[in-house]
Design a protein around this motif. Sequence first.
Motif, PDB file in Angstrom:
ATOM      1  N   LEU A  62       1.462  -4.769  -0.469  1.00 29.29           N
ATOM      2  CA  LEU A  62       1.873  -5.807   0.477  1.00 29.29           C
ATOM      3  C   LEU A  62       0.647  -6.601   0.927  1.00 29.29           C
ATOM      4  O   LEU A  62      -0.396  -6.016   1.210  1.00 29.29           O
ATOM      5  N   PHE A 114      10.535  -6.318  -1.010  1.00 28.55           N
ATOM      6  CA  PHE A 114      10.153  -5.632   0.219  1.00 28.55           C
ATOM      7  C   PHE A 114      10.821  -4.270   0.221  1.00 28.55           C
ATOM      8  O   PHE A 114      11.825  -4.044   0.900  1.00 28.55           O
ATOM      9  N   ALA A 140       7.247  -0.676   1.756  1.00 29.12           N
ATOM     10  CA  ALA A 140       6.679  -1.743   2.585  1.00 29.12           C
ATOM     11  C   ALA A 140       7.126  -1.591   4.032  1.00 29.12           C
ATOM     12  O   ALA A 140       6.367  -1.839   4.973  1.00 29.12           O
ATOM     13  N   ARG A 151      -0.347   2.492   2.376  1.00 30.40           N
ATOM     14  CA  ARG A 151      -0.514   1.488   1.323  1.00 30.40           C
ATOM     15  C   ARG A 151      -0.752   2.114  -0.045  1.00 30.40           C
ATOM     16  O   ARG A 151      -0.277   1.610  -1.057  1.00 30.40           O
TER      17      ARG A 151
END
Lengths: 183, 419
Positions: B262, B398, B402, B116
């Motif tokens: 995300l 996306f 991701a 992340r």
Amino acid sequence: MQQALVDLARRGDEEAFADLARAVGDRLMAIAFRILRDADRAEDAVQQALVTAWRELPTLRDDDRFDAWLRRILVHACYAEARRRRSWAANVRVLPTDGPAGRDDTATVIDRDLLERGFRRVSPEQRAIFVLHHYVGLTLPEIADELGVPLGTVKSRLHYATSALRAALDADARTAPSTERLA
Amino acid sequence: MTLDRDFDRIAGAFLADGPVELPDRVLDAVVDQIHLTRQRRAVRTPWRFPAMTTPLRLGMTAIIGVFILGVVLLIARPDRPAFGGPGPSPTPQTAATPKPSSATVPTLDQSFTSARNGFTVHYPTGWTATRATAPWAAGTETFWGDPALDVIRTGDARFESASQSLGSSQSPEDWLASYCSHNTPPITCGPAITIGSQTGEIGLDGDLAIGATVVRGGVVYDAAIVVDRRGYEFTLDGHVDRALFDALLATISFDTASAVDLPPLTGTFTSPSYGYTIATRPEWKATAATKRWTSTTPDSDFMDGFDVTAGTSVGIMSQPLGSRTFDEFLAAFYQRQHQTFAGSGCDDGGEPSTWPTIAIGDQTGRLEDVCSLASDEALVAVDGRVYLFELGHSDPDFPLSAFKLLLTTVTFDAASAKD
């Protein structure tokens, strides 16, 4: 005892905080009601204050200052509650008297009603000062320190609140004779 | 007029009236609420002036400032008189040099890459890493246990990090100022500190760690930095010292392109056919494969699929390797890709030996970037099966980062696959 609970709660002990909340809840309720003059809203303010206190507890430096720190959070919760509900002034619920035994008989229902109405005319900030001084018994410098406002501001707010309440009683004193004459 | 004593009496009685008990239901509600409410993560003990008047305080500040300046000048320029002569030429800001102490800093021989937050850090053997599961919302501070934090910890020490994109009009200086002001109470960030090959600012420097800290009586260090318009925070708390914090930060490398904001993947999908589970979003529409995959040709009938955005889907399929090795399968798979995309002007991803590695759950697979217009394919072998994860028609909502994050959530149970 309280200090130990504060220390545990600050470190994330939920049970300790629950015990702490039980120990201080009544005191907070009494103050919040006297500022907001409404039991339901006072309960909401106390609930909000306690949750805020839990979240912010790690920021408390000095355990000895817990009571003052918590009162400050409560007062701010009362401000928020008063502002959140704009209908405050038009919807005050006057609770039945359950004050201490032996209270002065001259504090009649009429006086209380007059003071209720007078109280509605002052801001939450002014009401808070009045309550902290006359009900909690704090000195004006103590209030200034606790709320983080200048002493002069505390004095002027107290003066305004007192004047408004006096005016409410005086207005009744001036209208009472004419009522008698009409009768 | 109302006499003072009358007023005091009436007001006193007025204030004496009213409830003095908090109902149990309010206390119950508080207990329920605090269970769901995180406490503030860290505080620093602020240095405060004792009670002094403002002029005295200003005077003390000036005296202390002059004293410190004098000491610095004497130390920095011992060959020159303290006053007079040309002043020192300005020097660029440099980061404080880490001073890891070999006596206190263990060997940092393990590696963690945040899917992340877009960074890699090395840490000691015996510590365990837990990935962040949610983005760090702009304008907020993180709390102990915040899902936005990657956590690497042992019994009495914990290293945490989160990152977030800067606002479109936010400068790095604005972000750092905002970050420091969100601390409670606000802190003055600085001095500079080395984080990988970059220079950040230290916020907390060995302050008492309280709240839900990892261990009672520990301390906390905190540093922040902006890299490629992404703001990072790094925190170390517990029975730790500055040398360990410096050593951990020195190992950090940033890969901001791989960071992704995300939303939390709160759902799960367990394949009825292929023996794996993957995290999902509730709004993603899932479709299970209707046929078993036996060739090297990916096709929608063979795929468990998710429509993750209007223009992007993720497909997953699996088959037994049989007598083939994983490398043999990759070679056959590449041959098919090569034939498909030959003459199309689309990159076929090159030979499998050139494909980069990718984390798929706790396994390491290979990533083929087939064609920027078509898809990315991640393949991994687990317990005699090959698994293919395909990102189709990627769009900005996306991105590949991701997809990589999504793949870290996969768990395999190859034995439960039904062929």
